[in-house]
Design a protein around this motif. Structure first.
Motif, PDB file in Angstrom:
ATOM      1  N   UNK A  44       0.866  -1.175   0.000  1.00 33.26           N
ATOM      2  CA  UNK A  44       0.000   0.000   0.000  1.00 33.26           C
ATOM      3  C   UNK A  44       0.904   1.226   0.000  1.00 33.26           C
ATOM      4  N   UNK A  45       0.484   2.250  -0.731  1.00 33.26           N
ATOM      5  CA  UNK A  45       1.261   3.482  -0.795  1.00 33.26           C
ATOM      6  C   UNK A  45       0.399   4.654  -0.361  1.00 33.26           C
ATOM      7  N   UNK A  46       1.050   5.774  -0.152  1.00 32.29           N
ATOM      8  CA  UNK A  46       0.307   6.979   0.183  1.00 32.29           C
ATOM      9  C   UNK A  46      -0.625   7.361  -0.959  1.00 32.29           C
ATOM     10  N   UNK A  49      -3.906   5.424  -0.472  1.00 31.83           N
ATOM     11  CA  UNK A  49      -4.690   5.945   0.657  1.00 31.83           C
ATOM     12  C   UNK A  49      -5.358   7.276   0.317  1.00 31.83           C
ATOM     13  N   UNK A  50      -4.603   8.172  -0.289  1.00 29.52           N
ATOM     14  CA  UNK A  50      -5.155   9.493  -0.570  1.00 29.52           C
ATOM     15  C   UNK A  50      -6.135   9.470  -1.742  1.00 29.52           C
ATOM     16  N   UNK A  70     -14.079   0.464   0.219  1.00 28.49           N
ATOM     17  CA  UNK A  70     -12.786   0.678  -0.417  1.00 28.49           C
ATOM     18  C   UNK A  70     -11.750  -0.277   0.124  1.00 28.49           C
ATOM     19  N   UNK A  71     -10.777  -0.623  -0.699  1.00 29.94           N
ATOM     20  CA  UNK A  71      -9.768  -1.590  -0.285  1.00 29.94           C
ATOM     21  C   UNK A  71      -9.051  -1.158   0.987  1.00 29.94           C
ATOM     22  N   UNK A  75      -9.313  -2.732   4.879  1.00 30.98           N
ATOM     23  CA  UNK A  75      -8.121  -3.199   5.592  1.00 30.98           C
ATOM     24  C   UNK A  75      -8.095  -2.632   7.011  1.00 30.98           C
ATOM     25  N   UNK A  76      -8.458  -1.367   7.139  1.00 23.27           N
ATOM     26  CA  UNK A  76      -8.452  -0.723   8.461  1.00 23.27           C
ATOM     27  C   UNK A  76      -9.677  -1.081   9.291  1.00 23.27           C
TER      28      UNK A  76
END
Length: 281
Positions: A44-46, A49-50, A70-71, A75-76
């Motif tokens: 996962x990259x920034x 996430x953004x 959302x993926x 996850x969170x």
């Protein structure tokens, strides 16, 4: 629910998120902007996430009362996946499909969005910015790639089937046995790249089929509808349709036509059955 205005607005929202959050970081990622999730294969990259955050906010505004799966959100907060069986329309977001390729600086990644309601995918958007590809699909309205209709067609009679399959990191022992059924004469197997791009390739008639052993809705919702609207078909190994909310018999397959889908299911299922028969009692 899905009119031309909404289709265009979603496409624009996806493009804006990609332009703002994804492409400025392509081949520009710092080491601290890349992390692992479930293992070294799961990055996962920034940018992921953004982009997901921006899309989530924009899509909810376009359709008030809608939910988001959302993926990175799942996850969170794993419980958020349950929105797929809830009463509200759901935006399904994969901010970067093919994150490993994105991190490596390759072109083979895309951003995917789908809209589903009561377990049925209504529309999908797949944008591959480094490849200059924009694919959109609407249930009952066909699929387009850069504005041109997609038609999967059928494999040439007697030609080898070209098939993309799950990476071993996503495959357990029983699923690997099933996939071995594809390693036979007349089938040319390779590891999958971005699932979204593989589905577009089927809809274009450039790839004959896929066989996948994971069922995350963000990887499959838009692509499976795209294949179907281009004339293709899909099925789980249990000969029933793929369910967005999960609980599918795996592997499942999508292919350029119904005959190829049946052939794929037969190969996957027969190898699994034969492996079970060969075990000692």
């Amino acid at each position: 629910m899905i009119d031309d205005e909404l289709m265009t607005a979603v496409e624009q929202a996806v493009r804006e998120a990609v332009d703002a959050q994804v492409m400025p970081r392509w081949r520009q990622l710092a080491e601290h902007e890349v992390e692992t999730k479930t293992g070294s294969h799961d990055l996962v990259t920034v940018a992921d996430q953004r982009a997901e955050q921006q899309l989530s906010e924009a899509l909810r505004q376009l359709l008030p009362g809608s939910a988001v799966v959302g993926e990175e959100m799942v996850h969170a907060h794993p419980a958020s996946y349950a929105a797929l069986v809830g009463p509200d329309p759901v935006w399904i977001i994969d901010p970067i499909d093919g994150t490993r390729q994105f991190v490596a600086g390759d072109e083979g990644f895309c951003t995917m969005v789908a809209l589903a309601h009561h377990g049925e995918t209504l529309a999908g958007w797949i944008l591959a910015p480094a490849l200059g590809m924009t694919a959109i699909v609407r249930r009952g309205g066909g699929a387009l790639l850069n504005g041109e209709p997609l038609y999967a067609g059928s494999p040439d009679a007697g030609a080898p089937l070209h098939v993309a399959v799950s990476h071993p990191d996503y495959t357990d022992e029983s699923q690997e046995r099933a996939l071995r059924g594809l390693r036979t004469e007349g089938v040319d197997v390779r590891p999958t790249g971005s699932a979204g791009l593989e589905y577009v390739a089927i809809a274009q008639g450039r790839l004959d089929a896929v066989a996948y052993t994971w069922e995350s809705a963000w990887d499959h919702a838009a692509g499976l509808l795209m294949v179907a609207e281009a004339g293709g078909a899909s099925s789980t190994v249990a000969d029933v349709p793929f369910r967005l909310a999960g609980g599918n018999a795996l592997p499942f397959t999508a292919a350029r036509d119904a005959d190829t889908t049946r052939r794929m299911v037969g190969l996957l299922r027969d190898e699994s059955v034969e492996s079970d028969r060969s075990r000692p009692a």
